[in-house]
Design a protein around this motif. Structure first.
Motif, mmCIF file in Angstrom:
data_model
loop_
_atom_site.group_PDB
_atom_site.id
_atom_site.type_symbol
_atom_site.label_atom_id
_atom_site.label_comp_id
_atom_site.label_asym_id
_atom_site.label_seq_id
_atom_site.Cartn_x
_atom_site.Cartn_y
_atom_site.Cartn_z
ATOM 1 N N SER A 1 -2.681 9.610 15.706
ATOM 2 C CA SER A 1 -2.109 8.716 16.721
ATOM 3 C C SER A 1 -0.984 7.904 16.116
ATOM 4 O O SER A 1 -1.043 7.525 14.941
ATOM 5 C CB SER A 1 -3.184 7.776 17.258
ATOM 6 O OG SER A 1 -4.227 8.493 17.867
ATOM 7 N N THR B 1 -2.083 7.168 12.345
ATOM 8 C CA THR B 1 -3.467 7.044 11.895
ATOM 9 C C THR B 1 -3.963 8.350 11.282
ATOM 10 O O THR B 1 -3.294 9.390 11.349
ATOM 11 C CB THR B 1 -4.384 6.671 13.063
ATOM 12 O OG1 THR B 1 -4.435 7.788 13.964
ATOM 13 C CG2 THR B 1 -3.871 5.450 13.803
ATOM 14 N N SER B 2 -5.145 8.306 10.734
ATOM 15 C CA SER B 2 -5.730 9.521 10.163
ATOM 16 C C SER B 2 -5.918 10.584 11.236
ATOM 17 O O SER B 2 -5.829 11.782 10.964
ATOM 18 C CB SER B 2 -7.053 9.196 9.477
ATOM 19 O OG SER B 2 -7.940 8.587 10.391
ATOM 20 N N GLY B 3 -6.143 10.163 12.461
ATOM 21 C CA GLY B 3 -6.307 11.110 13.556
ATOM 22 C C GLY B 3 -5.000 11.597 14.153
ATOM 23 O O GLY B 3 -5.001 12.467 15.028
ATOM 24 N N SER C 1 -3.897 11.698 4.636
ATOM 25 C CA SER C 1 -4.439 11.747 5.994
ATOM 26 C C SER C 1 -5.723 10.929 6.139
ATOM 27 O O SER C 1 -6.210 10.721 7.253
ATOM 28 C CB SER C 1 -4.688 13.191 6.422
ATOM 29 O OG SER C 1 -5.615 13.818 5.562
#
Length: 117
Positions: free
Chosen positions: A56, A52-54, A30
Motif C-alpha cells: 500500500s 508498506t510491506s503489503g 519488504s
C-alpha cells in the motif's frame, strides 16, 4: 540493521522525470514500511511517499498524482518515480525504513535533486 543507499538524483529541468532508487542490505526491505522524504535547506523535512510491506502506498499532498513509489523484492530496492518535477529549491531526498509510518528507524544518506526552471 538495515543499510539504505539512495541513488538517481541530479539536475533536471522543470517538467522532467527522475527515478530515485533506495537499495537495501542487511534485511529484507519488504518487511518494513519504506518512506521517501525530502528536505530543502532551512525547511522541514516532508514526506514524499511511503510504501508498506503489503504494498500500500500513500503520498504527500505536494506530490500526489506526480510521484509513485514501488518496490522490487528480488532486488531489495524501493523506487520513487518522480514526474512533472517543479522548479524549486534543491532538496535532498532520503529513503527511510521502519516498523510503521510513524516509526522510521533506518535512514539513507540522501540524494540531491535540483530542478531548474
Amino acid at each position: 540493521q538495515v543499510q539504505l543507499v539512495e541513488s538517481g538524483g541530479g539536475l533536471v529541468q522543470a517538467g522532467a522525470s527522475l527515478r530515485l532508487s533506495c537499495a537495501a542490505s542487511g534485511h529484507t526491505i519488504s518487511s518494513y514500511v519504506t518512506g521517501w522524504f525530502r528536505q530543502a535547506p532551512g525547511k522541514q523535512r516532508e514526506l514524499g511517499a511511503a510504501i508498506t510491506s503489503g504494498g500500500s502506498t500513500n503520498y504527500g499532498a505536494s506530490v500526489k498524482g506526480r510521484f509513485t513509489s514501488s518496490r522490487d523484492n528480488a532486488l531489495n530496492t524501493v523506487y520513487l518515480q518522480s514526474n512533472s518535477l517543479k522548479p524549486e529549491a534543491p532538496a535532498v531526498y532520503y529513503c527511510a525504513a521502519g516498523s510503521s509510518r510513524r516509526a522510521y528507524t533506518y535512514w539513507g544518506q540522501g540524494t540531491q535533486v535540483t530542478v531548474s526552471s
